[in-house]
Design a protein around this motif. Structure first.
Motif, mmCIF file in Angstrom:
data_model
loop_
_atom_site.group_PDB
_atom_site.id
_atom_site.type_symbol
_atom_site.label_atom_id
_atom_site.label_comp_id
_atom_site.label_asym_id
_atom_site.label_seq_id
_atom_site.Cartn_x
_atom_site.Cartn_y
_atom_site.Cartn_z
ATOM 1 N N PRO A 4 32.278 62.207 66.156
ATOM 2 C CA PRO A 4 31.076 62.913 65.729
ATOM 3 C C PRO A 4 31.477 64.099 64.860
ATOM 4 C CG PRO A 4 31.394 63.083 68.127
ATOM 5 C CD PRO A 4 32.478 62.231 67.584
ATOM 6 N N ARG A 5 30.680 64.360 63.831
ATOM 7 C CA ARG A 5 30.990 65.439 62.902
ATOM 8 C C ARG A 5 30.375 66.747 63.368
ATOM 9 N NH1 ARG A 5 29.981 63.873 56.861
ATOM 10 N NH2 ARG A 5 27.864 64.211 57.531
ATOM 11 N N ASP A 6 31.140 67.823 63.179
ATOM 12 C CA ASP A 6 30.657 69.176 63.434
ATOM 13 C C ASP A 6 29.619 69.489 62.341
ATOM 14 O OD1 ASP A 6 30.371 71.978 63.002
ATOM 15 O OD2 ASP A 6 32.273 72.354 64.004
ATOM 16 N N PRO A 7 28.400 69.904 62.715
ATOM 17 C CA PRO A 7 27.371 70.148 61.708
ATOM 18 C C PRO A 7 27.772 71.210 60.680
ATOM 19 C CG PRO A 7 26.462 70.371 63.933
ATOM 20 C CD PRO A 7 27.923 70.112 64.064
ATOM 21 N N THR A 8 28.509 72.231 61.101
ATOM 22 C CA THR A 8 28.940 73.268 60.162
ATOM 23 C C THR A 8 29.954 72.701 59.181
ATOM 24 O OG1 THR A 8 28.531 74.995 61.798
ATOM 25 C CG2 THR A 8 29.983 75.555 59.956
ATOM 26 N N ALA A 9 30.938 71.974 59.702
ATOM 27 C CA ALA A 9 31.947 71.365 58.836
ATOM 28 C C ALA A 9 31.294 70.365 57.880
ATOM 29 C CB ALA A 9 33.030 70.678 59.671
ATOM 30 N N ALA A 10 30.320 69.610 58.370
ATOM 31 C CA ALA A 10 29.621 68.641 57.526
ATOM 32 C C ALA A 10 28.855 69.341 56.410
ATOM 33 C CB ALA A 10 28.674 67.787 58.366
ATOM 34 N N ALA A 11 28.193 70.459 56.719
ATOM 35 C CA ALA A 11 27.429 71.193 55.708
ATOM 36 C C ALA A 11 28.362 71.796 54.656
ATOM 37 C CB ALA A 11 26.591 72.287 56.367
ATOM 38 N N VAL A 12 29.478 72.376 55.095
ATOM 39 C CA VAL A 12 30.451 72.936 54.153
ATOM 40 C C VAL A 12 30.993 71.817 53.265
ATOM 41 C CG1 VAL A 12 32.740 73.988 53.955
ATOM 42 C CG2 VAL A 12 31.074 74.933 55.555
ATOM 43 N N GLY A 13 31.349 70.694 53.862
ATOM 44 C CA GLY A 13 31.863 69.563 53.090
ATOM 45 C C GLY A 13 30.870 69.070 52.053
ATOM 46 N N GLU A 43 38.912 64.853 53.560
ATOM 47 C CA GLU A 43 38.466 65.072 54.940
ATOM 48 C C GLU A 43 37.515 66.256 55.024
ATOM 49 O OE1 GLU A 43 42.052 65.491 57.202
ATOM 50 O OE2 GLU A 43 42.367 63.328 57.326
ATOM 51 N N LEU A 44 37.783 67.309 54.244
ATOM 52 C CA LEU A 44 36.895 68.474 54.209
ATOM 53 C C LEU A 44 35.518 68.067 53.698
ATOM 54 C CD1 LEU A 44 36.526 71.613 54.405
ATOM 55 C CD2 LEU A 44 37.220 71.678 52.013
ATOM 56 N N GLU A 45 35.483 67.339 52.598
ATOM 57 C CA GLU A 45 34.201 66.914 52.022
ATOM 58 C C GLU A 45 33.426 65.992 52.960
ATOM 59 O OE1 GLU A 45 34.430 65.286 48.102
ATOM 60 O OE2 GLU A 45 34.915 67.239 47.197
ATOM 61 N N GLN A 46 34.111 65.229 53.775
ATOM 62 C CA GLN A 46 33.455 64.314 54.713
ATOM 63 C C GLN A 46 33.065 65.002 56.019
ATOM 64 O OE1 GLN A 46 35.907 60.793 55.232
ATOM 65 N NE2 GLN A 46 36.395 60.801 53.054
ATOM 66 N N GLY A 47 33.410 66.288 56.150
ATOM 67 C CA GLY A 47 33.080 67.014 57.373
ATOM 68 C C GLY A 47 33.969 66.667 58.541
ATOM 69 N N ALA A 69 29.004 80.504 48.835
ATOM 70 C CA ALA A 69 28.443 79.287 48.246
ATOM 71 C C ALA A 69 28.900 78.051 49.018
ATOM 72 C CB ALA A 69 28.835 79.167 46.778
ATOM 73 N N LEU A 70 30.049 78.161 49.672
ATOM 74 C CA LEU A 70 30.547 77.047 50.486
ATOM 75 C C LEU A 70 30.066 77.136 51.925
ATOM 76 C CD1 LEU A 70 34.223 76.938 49.152
ATOM 77 C CD2 LEU A 70 32.199 75.750 48.281
ATOM 78 N N ALA A 74 23.296 81.387 55.607
ATOM 79 C CA ALA A 74 22.808 81.706 56.952
ATOM 80 C C ALA A 74 23.766 82.643 57.675
ATOM 81 C CB ALA A 74 22.616 80.434 57.765
ATOM 82 N N PRO A 75 23.316 83.855 58.020
ATOM 83 C CA PRO A 75 24.171 84.755 58.799
ATOM 84 C C PRO A 75 24.618 84.073 60.086
ATOM 85 C CG PRO A 75 22.277 85.948 57.973
ATOM 86 C CD PRO A 75 22.030 84.474 57.681
ATOM 87 N N GLY A 76 25.827 84.422 60.501
ATOM 88 C CA GLY A 76 26.383 83.859 61.722
ATOM 89 C C GLY A 76 27.468 82.837 61.473
ATOM 90 N N ALA A 77 27.575 82.333 60.244
ATOM 91 C CA ALA A 77 28.640 81.367 59.954
ATOM 92 C C ALA A 77 29.983 82.031 60.217
ATOM 93 C CB ALA A 77 28.549 80.897 58.508
#
Length: 186
Positions: A4-13, A43-47, A69-70, A74-77
């Motif tokens: 399962p992908r981490d939602p934060t990593a997926a959004a950055v990717g 791998e980064l782009e795929q989250g 931009a990456l 949203a504050p808290g990242a």
């Protein structure tokens, strides 16, 4: 079976992939310019890879964008660099996004940063014209800009052009403070 992908990593990717595509860069070209492996960038782009601060700055430079931009606005990242691989496994620098302000042509990012005792962070130059400012709240910090060190304690602040190599080194009690990066047209 895929993990399962981490939602934060997926959004950055997804942001990295979109910006790379907008600029007409291939995966290989961006990886080469950023100085990271093509497989790591994929791998980064795929989250599938948690982005480190060093990797995000390496990618942000060639894309010509501020770090936020990456990360997204949203504050808290939170983004971190690993500590010394030979050391006890401390997290290195941890940065939490507090605020983003955008004016026409400029972006101001405000982060809460923490370094463990003796922790350090060496940064590649940010985009052309970037200015960074740090205010130490707790502990002590040596900021080195283009080879010139400046020692800071609680309440001390320092500003510099961040489009040159720079870094932070925490004292024996670690360090925490507010880091502001203002990026304008390069």
């Amino acid at each position: 079976m895929d993990e399962p992908r981490d939602p934060t990593a997926a959004a950055v990717g997804a942001r990295v992939r979109a910006l790379r595509s907008e600029r007409g860069l291939t995966l290989s070209a961006l990886a080469r310019t950023a100085g990271i492996g093509k497989a790591s960038l994929s791998e980064l782009e795929q989250g599938r890879r948690n982005p480190t601060l060093a990797t995000l700055y390496a990618v942000a430079g060639p894309l010509g964008v501020p770090l936020v931009a990456l990360l997204g606005d949203a504050p808290g990242a939170v983004v971190a660099d690993p500590g010394d691989p030979e050391g006890p496994g401390d997290p290195g620098l941890v940065a939490r996004l507090l605020h983003v302000d955008r004016d026409p042509g400029t972006t101001t990012e405000v982060y809460w940063i923490e370094l463990p005792p003796g922790g350090r962070r060496d940064s590649v130059p940010h985009t052309a014209g970037a200015v960074e400012h740090v205010l130490v709240v707790r502990g002590s910090l040596v900021v080195t800009v283009d080879g010139v060190p400046t020692s800071l304690g609680p309440g001390d602040a320092h500003a510099w052009r961040a489009d040159v190599p720079h870094g932070y080194a925490a004292g024996p009690d670690g360090a925490a403070g507010v880091d502001t990066i203002r990026t304008g047209p390069g």
